[in-house]
Design an enzyme around this catalytic site. Structure first.
Site: not given
Ligand SMILES: Cc1ncc(C[n+]2csc(CCOP(=O)(O)OP(=O)(O)O)c2C)c(N)n1
Ligand SMILES: [Mg+2]
Length: 810
Positions: A501, A557-558, A599, A554, A532
Site C-alpha cells: 500500500e 499492527d496490520y 499504530h 504498511q 494485507e
C-alpha cells in the site's frame, strides 16, 4: 460423439482425431477417474481399519478434474485443496503409490514427495528445490504449490503464482529467468470448495486478481455442502458464480470471464476448460469456472457420515448424479465402449489399485519390522544376565505384539528398556544406546528437519561484509539510508520487486522507496490495494517462481490481517514439504512505538509464536535494517523485517557500501559494554536503554546493553549468556505484552544459553502494560517502558543485590 474431442496435450482437435483415437483418450480418462475412485474407497477403509489416521478424498469430483488436467500444461501451477487427487493423477504430478504413501504417513520423500509423510492425505506438492538447494526448471515441469488444510488459505498464494506470469510477460528484463517462465504463458489454477468461498481470503483474492488481470483460473468444486452446512447457509443466493457476476468483464472494462458447468458432464467440462484456459493463458484474463452438481459419495471425510445431515432425497440425487456413473452412461450411449468393456476395465482397475495399496503398506511395514527385529535383538542381548530379565522380555513382547506398529513403538520400547536398566552399565546397554542415537538422527531428519530451507543459499551463509565509511560520510535521514540500500539492490538484481500500500507512486509512507518507481518502473515498485493477506500471498507466489519480492505491510499492527497466510502458508512451507519447496519472501513492515492503539504495536510474542519458519529481524535503526536486507536479498529463506516507526527521520551515517554490507542474522551486538547488569533490548526501546545507560552511569551503575538484532535466530554466539557470566544480573526490556517476547528471550538466555547458572538475582522483564498503548504522549509514557521505568528497573535490581550502596528510591 460430442462435437469436439480432446487429445492429451489439451487441444481440441476433432478434425485430426479419428474416432478410435478419441475412444482411447476417453477410456484412458475413465480409467484414471475410476482408479481414483477406488483409491478413495480403499483409502477410507484403511482409515476405518486403523492403518491410517485420517482420510479425506476426491470422490465425486473426478470428471471435472480430468477436464482441468487437459488444459494444464508444463510451466503451469496449481494451488488447490484436498479434493484434487484425480487432477494430480491425470497430470502425472502424483500417482497411486504416492497417494497411499501419504495416507500412511510414509516419512520418506522418495515415497511421498509432496510432504515426506508430514501432511494428511491428499495434500499435494511437487518438489522444485533440488537436494543442493537450487531451483529445478519449473518451465519444463507441471507445478503444484504445497496444499494446506485450512480451507481458502491457499487463495492468496494463488494470486502470487498468477501474478508472476504477468511480470514475466511484461517485464522484458526478466527473460534471463527462463527456468521459471516462458514469457508469462503459464496459468495458475486454483481449486476451492463451494463452502470455502465464504472465506474473506477468497473474496480478497478474487478482487485483487480482477484488478491485476492475471492468468488465474479458479475452479469452484460445488457439492452444495461444506461438511454438514448446506449452501443456503453459506452463500447468498446459494450460488457463487451468480453473486460474482459483477466481476464479469465488459467491453472496455477489466474483470473476469465466468463459466458455469455441471460436474458430471464430461463433454461440457472439457469444452469449458479448453475455452476458459485458452483465454486466460493468451490474454491474462482471470477466469472462474463454477462446477456445480458435484457429489460426495462417501461424505466429507472419515470423521463422520453424511447420512446424518443429508436428506434421503439428496442422497438419492447424489447417487444418480455421480459423475463416474454419468460418464460411464455417456460412454456407452455414444459407443465409446460397451458395457462389457467397461466392466472389464473396472475389474482390472480395482485390482490394480488394491495391489498398489498392498505394496505400499508392505514396504512401510517391512521397514518397521526390520527395526523391531533389531531393537528386540538388542534388548534381548541386554536382558541376558541381568536381574530385570523378565521385565525386559515383557517390553519385547509388547513391541512384537503391537498392532500396526510404528517407529514410536520401537523407540518407546528402547527408552523403557533403558529406564528399567538404569542401574546397570554394560556393553550391551551401550550398544542399545548407540543404536537409539543413530535412530534418533534418522527420526530428527524424518520429523523435525527443514523448518527452513537449510541450503547453501540460506541467508545464514551469506558472506559477511562490514560497513565502510569515509571520513566525510554524510549523516542523512534514516529513510534515506534505506532508500540508498534499496536503490543499489534494485540496480544489482533485476528479479527484485517491491509492492504494498502506497509503495509505488509515493515510495511508501516513510519514503524508503521514494523515486524508485520512476527509476525502475511500476512493474518493479508497485502500489497495491488495501489487502494485507493477498500482499503476502502475492509475494509468496512470486518467491516460489524465482523472483525476489519485498512485500510491504504498511504498519506492524496490520500484519494481523495477513497472519493466516504468514503462519499457515509461508512459515510452514519448507517444513510441510520436507524442503521440497521454498518461498524466499521478505516481508517489510514498521512498528513499535508511535501513536495510538493501532499504530504503536510491538506484538513480537505473537509473531514469534506464529511464524516459526521465518527469520524475525528487529533492527534498531535503518542502517542495521539495510544490512539485514542486503543479507536477505541474497538468501533463499523468508523473513520479516520490522523497522522502527519512529526512526526514519533520525540522522544516520551513510555507509559507502550501503547495498553490500551485511548485518548477519543471529549476531547479537554489545552496544554498551558494562559490568554490573546485562540489559537485553531490541527495536525502538534500545535507544531509550542507551539513554538510561548514561543516567545510570551517574548513579554508579554500569550496564551492558545487548541488541540481539534478530529474535529468530536468537544470539547464536551466546553473547547474552557470556555477558551474564560477567554481570550475574539480567533485565530484558521490550514493548510487547508482559510474558510475551520477553518470555521468549528469557527462555533462550536462561535455559538454552544456561544463563541460570550465572545469576545472582532473579531475572526481570520490563515490558509494556497488558493493554494496548493509548493515543498521545502521556498514554505512551504510562503504557510503554519509559526512560524512568528502565532506570528504576535496573536500579531496583542493584538495590536488591546491594541495598547499602543502592538504597531504595522509594
Ligand atoms: C479455515 C478453516 N476453517 C474450517 C476448516 C474445517 N473444514 C475442513 S473442510 C471444511 C468444509 C469445506 O467445504 P467446501 O469448501 O465446500 O469443500 P468440500 O469439502 O465440500 O469439497 C471445513 C469447514 C478448515 N479446514 N479450515
Ligand atoms: Mg463443498
Amino acid at each position: 460423439m460430442p462435437e469436439t474431442a480432446i487429445n492429451v496435450t489439451g487441444q481440441l482437435n476433432t478434425a485430426e482425431l479419428s474416432f478410435e483415437d478419441f475412444k482411447k483418450i476417453v477410456i484412458q480418462d475413465y480409467r484414471i477417474a475410476y482408479e481414483s475412485r477406488q483409491a478413495s474407497l480403499i483409502g477410507r477403509r484403511e482409515v476405518l481399519t486403523g492403518k491410517a489416521k485420517f482420510g479425506i478424498f476426491g470422490d465425486g469430483k473426478e470428471v471435472a478434474q480430468l477436464a482441468m488436467a487437459k488444459a494444464f500444461k508444463k510451466g503451469d501451477w496449481r494451488a488447490g485443496y484436498y479434493r484434487d487427487q484425480t487432477f494430480m493423477f491425470a497430470t502425472g504430478m502424483s500417482n497411486l503409490n504416492e497417494f497411499f504413501a501419504q495416507l500412511y504417513a510414509y516419512p520418506d520423500i522418495e515415497k511421498d514427495p509432496a510432504s515426506g509423510g508430514r501432511q494428511m492425505n491428499c495434500h499435494y506438492a511437487t518438489r522444485f528445490v533440488n537436494e543442493d538447494g537450487s531451483w529445478t526448471n519449473q518451465a519444463e515441469t507441471m507445478n503444484c504449490s504445497a496444499d494446506i488444510s485450512t480451507t481458502g488459505g491457499h487463495m492468496p498464494r494463488l494470486l502470487g503464482l498468477a501474478y508472476a506470469s504477468k511480470l514475466y510477460r511484461q517485464n522484458k528484463q526478466l527473460e534471463y529467468l527462463d527456468k521459471f517462465s516462458v514469457r508469462g504463458n503459464e496459468v495458475a489454477f486454483g481449486t476451492i470448495g463451494n463452502g470455502s468461498t465464504s472465506e474473506g481470503l477468497f473474496f480478497e483474492t478474487f478482487n485483487a486478481a480482477g484488478v491485476l488481470q492475471v492468468p488465474m483460473a479458479i475452479s469452484v468444486w460445488d457439492d452444495a455442502y461444506a461438511i454438514s452446512v448446506p449452501a443456503k447457509l453459506q452463500t447468498t443466493k446459494e450460488d457463487i458464480s451468480e453473486i460474482l457476476k459483477g466481476f464479469q468483464r465488459e467491453k472496455g472494462s477489466n474483470g473476469y470471464e465466468i463459466y458455469k458447468v455441471k460436474g458430471w458432464d464430461y463433454v461440457a467440462l472439457c469444452e469449458t476448460y479448453e475455452r476458459a484456459i485458452a483465454l486466460c493463458r493468451a490474454e491474462h484474463v482471470p477466469v472462474l469456472i463454477h462446477v456445480i452438481e458435484m457429489t460426495q459419495p462417501q461424505g466429507h471425510s472419515t470423521s463422520g457420515s453424511h447420512e446424518r445431515y443429508k436428506s434421503k432425497e439428496r442422497l438419492a440425487w447424489e447417487e444418480e448424479h455421480d459423475c463416474l456413473l454419468q460418464m460411464r452412461k455417456w460412454m456407452i450411449a455414444s459407443a465409446v465402449a460397451t458395457e462389457a468393456e467397461m466392466d472389464a476395465l473396472e475389474v482390472t482397475a480395482k485390482k490394480y489399485v488394491r495391489d498398489v495399496q498392498k505394496q505400499v503398506w508392505a514396504e512401510l511395514s517391512n521397514e518397521i519390522v526390520i527395526e523391531i527385529n533389531e531393537a528386540s535383538h538388542l534388548i534381548e542381548r541386554l536382558a541376558q544376565n541381568l536381574p530385570e530379565h523378565d521385565q525386559l522380555y515383557e517390553v519385547i513382547a509388547e513391541l512384537r505384539n503391537c498392532i500396526d506398529p510404528g517407529r514410536k513403538d520401537v523407540v518407546a520400547a528402547i527408552r523403557k528398556a533403558l529406564r528399567i536398566t538404569v542401574k546397570h552399565n554394560t556393553a550391551q546397554k551401550q550398544e542399545l544406546i548407540t543404536w537409539l542415537a543413530s535412530e534418533n538422527i534418522k527420526n530428527i531428519k524424518r520429523y523435525n528437519s527443514k523448518l527452513f530451507s537449510e541450503t547453501q543459499y540460506s541467508p545464514l551463509n551469506v558472506a559477511n561484509v562490514s560497513a565502510r565509511y569515509y571520513e566525510d560520510s554524510k549523516f542523512i535521514d534514516g529513510r534515506e539510508v534505506l532508500n540508498a540500500c534499496f536503490d543499489a539492490n534494485f540496480e544489482r538484481d533485476k528479479s527484485i520487486v517491491a509492492f504494498g500500500e502506497d509503495v509505488g507512486a509515493i515510495g511508501d509512507v516513510n519514503q524508503g522507496f521514494a523515486g524508485l518507481q520512476t527509476k525502475y518502473g511500476d512493474l518493479r515498485i508497485t502500489d497495491t490495494g488495501i489487502r494485507e493477506a493477498t500482499i503476502i500471498g502475492q509475494g509468496m507466489g512470486l518467491a516460489m517462481r524465482g523472483l525476489k519480492p519485498i512485500a510491504e505491510i504498511q504498519y506492524l499492527d496490520y500484519l494481523l490481517y495477513s497472519i493466516n497466510v504468514l503462519s499457515d502458508d509461508l512459515a510452514s512451507l519448507s517444513y510441510r514439504t520436507s524442503g521440497g519447496q521454498k518461498a524466499p519472501l521478505i516481508v517489510r513492515t514498521r512498528g513499535h512505538r508511535l501513536e495510538g492503539i493501532w499504530h504503536s504495536g510491538s506484538p513480537l510474542g505473537l509473531i514469534l509464536n506464529s511464524m516459526r519458519g521465518l527469520h524475525i529481524c528487529v533492527p534498531r535503526d535503518m542502517t542495521q535494517a539495510a544490512g539485514m536486507y542486503n543479507v536477505l536479498l541474497r538468501g533463499d529463506e523468508p523473513a520479516l523485517v520490522i523497522e522502527c516507526l519512529n526512526g526514519y527521520r533520525l540522522k544516520e551515517r551513510l555507509p559507502a557500501n550501503v547495498g553490500e554490507f551485511t548485518v548477519p542474522l543471529g549476531k547479537a551486538e554489545i552496544l554498551n559494554p558494562g559490568t554490573d547488569i546485562t540489559v537485553i533490548s531490541y527495536g525502538s526501546t534500545l535507544r531509550i536503554v542507551m539513554e538510561a545507560a548514561v543516567e545510570l552511569e551517574k548513579l554508579g551503575i554500569s550496564i551492558e546493553v545487548i541488541d540481539p538484532q534478530t529474535l529468530y535466530p536468537f544470539d547464536t554466539e551466546n553473547v547474552c549468556g557470556n555477558s551474564l557470566k560477567k554481570t550475574s544480573k539480567l533485565l530484558i526490556v521490550d514493548e510487547d505484552l508482559p510474558g510475551a517476547a520477553s518470555a521468549y528471550i528469557l527462555q533462550r538466555v536462561i535455559e538454552e544459553q544456561r544463563g541460570y547458572y550465572s545469576l545472582d538475582v532473579q531475572p526481570r522483564t520490563l515490558t509494556a502494560k497488558h493493554h494496548r498503548p493509548p493515543y498521545g504522549s502521556d498514554g505512551g509514557y504510562f503504557s510503554k517502558p519509559s526512560l524512568d521505568d528502565i532506570i528504576e528497573a535496573v536500579y531496583s535490581i542493584m538495590n536488591e543485590t546491594d541495598p547499602h550502596r543502592f538504597p531504595s528510591i522509594y
